[in-house]
Design an enzyme around this catalytic site. Structure first.
Site, PDB file in Angstrom:
ATOM      1  CD  GLU A   1      34.737   3.489  20.128  1.00 51.85           C
ATOM      2  OE1 GLU A   1      35.014   4.523  20.782  1.00 51.85           O
ATOM      3  OE2 GLU A   1      35.195   3.284  18.992  1.00 51.85           O
TER       4      GLU A   1
ATOM      5  CG  HIS B   1      34.429   7.000  15.463  1.00 53.56           C
ATOM      6  ND1 HIS B   1      34.065   5.687  15.670  1.00 53.56           N
ATOM      7  CD2 HIS B   1      35.157   7.348  16.548  1.00 53.56           C
ATOM      8  CE1 HIS B   1      34.552   5.278  16.829  1.00 53.56           C
ATOM      9  NE2 HIS B   1      35.231   6.260  17.386  1.00 53.56           N
ATOM     10  CD  GLU B   2      37.099  10.620  16.810  1.00 54.87           C
ATOM     11  OE1 GLU B   2      36.746  10.848  17.983  1.00 54.87           O
ATOM     12  OE2 GLU B   2      37.746   9.591  16.485  1.00 54.87           O
TER      13      GLU B   2
ATOM     14  CG  HIS C   1      33.578   9.536  20.598  1.00 54.01           C
ATOM     15  ND1 HIS C   1      33.268   8.600  21.551  1.00 54.01           N
ATOM     16  CD2 HIS C   1      34.443   8.929  19.747  1.00 54.01           C
ATOM     17  CE1 HIS C   1      33.920   7.465  21.273  1.00 54.01           C
ATOM     18  NE2 HIS C   1      34.632   7.642  20.187  1.00 54.01           N
TER      19      HIS C   1
HETATM   20 ZN    ZN Z   1      35.935   6.154  19.392  1.00 55.44          ZN
END
Ligand code: ZN
Length: 499
Positions: A293, A262-263, A266
């Site tokens: 997101e 997830h990170e 980003h």
């Molecule tokens: Zn996030």
């Protein structure tokens, strides 16, 4: 480009350099800083934040924006779009009196402490006065920003995170999503949950595997790092420095892996922004939290929870992380990581039910800013909405309305961006699959470059040139809709649950 634009960009670049020093101090505070340094660190961060705010709102900045506006830039050019965004940021920043900014910082810092105590003791009543103060200050903030034409006060706060979005537009997408998701959950209830993966993996081995995966998907570790924290985050520090953090639990390796992916999503967005040429300008900044997101969810879920990903990843996971994994098939891991069941805690929720958690918070926030409800009404309404939408009643407020940090931190208007991210993700990926033949099949062989290139070309390189809704239409030819996300979830989950 005009000389006036260059002067504006040079000034903004200096401000961004100053702000990036603050970001590094913040990252350090959340990772390696000795606890005794908390007070002096707060002073350092506060001083830099004040200097940055001053530079962003001072007459020198205003003059440079005005000169750039009058310099005859081609209105269709990227630089003209950049000046438009500089103007929006400036006008918003100067609308907030510095006393209000200071009071919000002080009150939310105390409110977060009160929230931590209240959550630990399941004592909403002790947090309620703080929540009331935060809501009051946020209502004042919304009034300072002013209600956008044709909108409602809540929109002004929403726009801090999702520029130009309105609660009415969000509702129009959320409503069909909620109805069809609720029906899907009823269907899935007839099926059986996939068997869980029961293995143990040391944190250090999980870390090695995480690094292997993020490097394979294209995260540049020469311009970034991965470290450990209590709450995973991605901190962008400068043009060539993006820091990721994650956390590990030995018996639940997927927590760490999906936090990392997830990170890293980003981080890939940050690394793809044209910061070498435009650091400090809107052209090298992300569009909105919803778009940000969409990038993190895409790698975490669309890629990381696909059968094709596990076909590639499982042998590497077995050799790097835990030999116990060699007794599993990719299909078993794929099914286990796509278990979908209503639960009480948002951050632990699966892809399908997650959005229902967000909708409950969106509805409560909107009602707060329409002055239809007050802080004290939240626990009762929260429990009613969880019962209605997820079929579960929280046994206490700790597992109910006290679970998230956001409200104590003054982040009202933030929650909807999580679901917007899921919606943008699904819509972008339907287009990516049309544009890249054999996209998913490539994952089986560890080939992710085509997807990253597509994201770079269609999303990352534009910075803030387009609004989120505009970008969505440019990339997919359609306005944002609930249909792609529903098609994605239904087509994945129905076979897993054999319904
Ligand atoms: Zn996030």
């Amino acid at each position: 480009m005009t000389d006036a634009y260059q002067k504006l960009a040079a000034y903004a670049r200096e401000t961004a350099i100053l702000a990036s020093a603050g970001s590094l101090l913040d990252w350090d505070q959340q990772t390696y800083m000795p606890s005794g340094a908390a007070e002096s660190r707060a002073e350092q961060i506060g001083m830099i934040a004040m200097l940055v705010h001053t530079r962003r709102t001072c007459a020198a900045m205003r003059d440079r924006i005005e000169e750039a506006e009058a310099s005859g830039l081609d209105p269709q050019s990227a630089h003209a779009a950049s000046v438009r965004e500089f103007r929006i940021d400036f006008d918003r920043a100067v609308r907030l009196p510095s006393e209000l900014v200071g009071e919000l910082a002080r009150v939310t810092s105390q409110a977060q402490q009160a929230w931590k105590r209240a959550r630990a003791a399941d004592a909403f009543a002790s947090f309620a006065p703080w929540l009331e103060r935060v809501i009051g200050l946020c209502r004042t903030k919304a009034a300072c920003y002013g209600t956008p034409v044709g909108g409602e006060p809540y929109d002004a706060l929403l726009n801090e995170y999702e520029p130009a979005a309105t609660a009415a537009q969000i509702e129009a997408v959320f409503t069909p999503l909620r109805d069809r998701l609720s029906r899907l959950l009823v269907e899935l209830r007839q099926g059986k949950d996939p068997a869980p993966i029961k293995i143990k993996a040391e944190a250090a081995r999980q870390h090695d595997f995480g690094l292997y995966v993020i490097e394979s998907i294209g995260f540049d570790l020469a311009r970034g790092r991965l470290d450990t924290t209590a709450h995973p985050f991605c901190q962008d520090i400068g043009p060539d420095d993006v820091r990721l953090t994650t956390r590990y639990r030995e018996e639940h390796f997927t927590d760490g892996l999906y936090g990392t992916l997830h990170e890293a999503g980003h981080g890939l967005y940050e690394q793809g922004l044209p910061r070498d040429a435009h650091f400090g300008e809107p052209l090298a900044q992300s569009i909105s939290l919803g778009i940000h997101e969409s990038q993190s969810r895409l790698w975490e879920n669309w890629v990381g929870r696909s059968l094709e990903f596990w076909t590639w990843a499982l042998p590497h996971a077995a050799s790097i992380m835990s030999a116990e994994l060699s007794s599993y098939l990719p299909e078993q891991v794929y099914r286990a990581v796509n278990t979908a069941r209503p639960s009480l805690i948002r951050v632990e929720a699966d892809e399908a039910t997650y959005n229902l958690h967000v909708m409950i918070r969106f509805e409560l926030e909107r009602a707060l800013f329409r002055q239809e409800i007050e802080a004290r009404d939240i626990p009762g309404l929260w429990n009613e909405m969880y019962a209605a939408l997820l079929g579960l009643t929280p046994p206490d407020d700790t597992r109910g309305c006290l679970q998230d940090v956001h409200w104590s931190a003054g982040l009202l208007g933030y929650f909807p961006t999580y679901t917007l991210g899921n919606l943008y993700m699904a819509q972008f990926m339907e287009q990516a699959e049309r544009d890249i033949p054999g996209l998913k099949a490539g994952f089986c062989a560890g080939s992710f470059a085509a997807l990253l290139e597509w994201l770079r070309a269609n999303i990352h390189r534009h910075g803030r040139r387009y609004r989120a809704s505009e970008l969505c239409e440019r990339v997919t030819g359609m306005p944002l809709s609930a249909d792609p996300l529903l098609r994605y979830l239904e087509s994945k989950l129905r076979p897993i649950y054999s319904c």
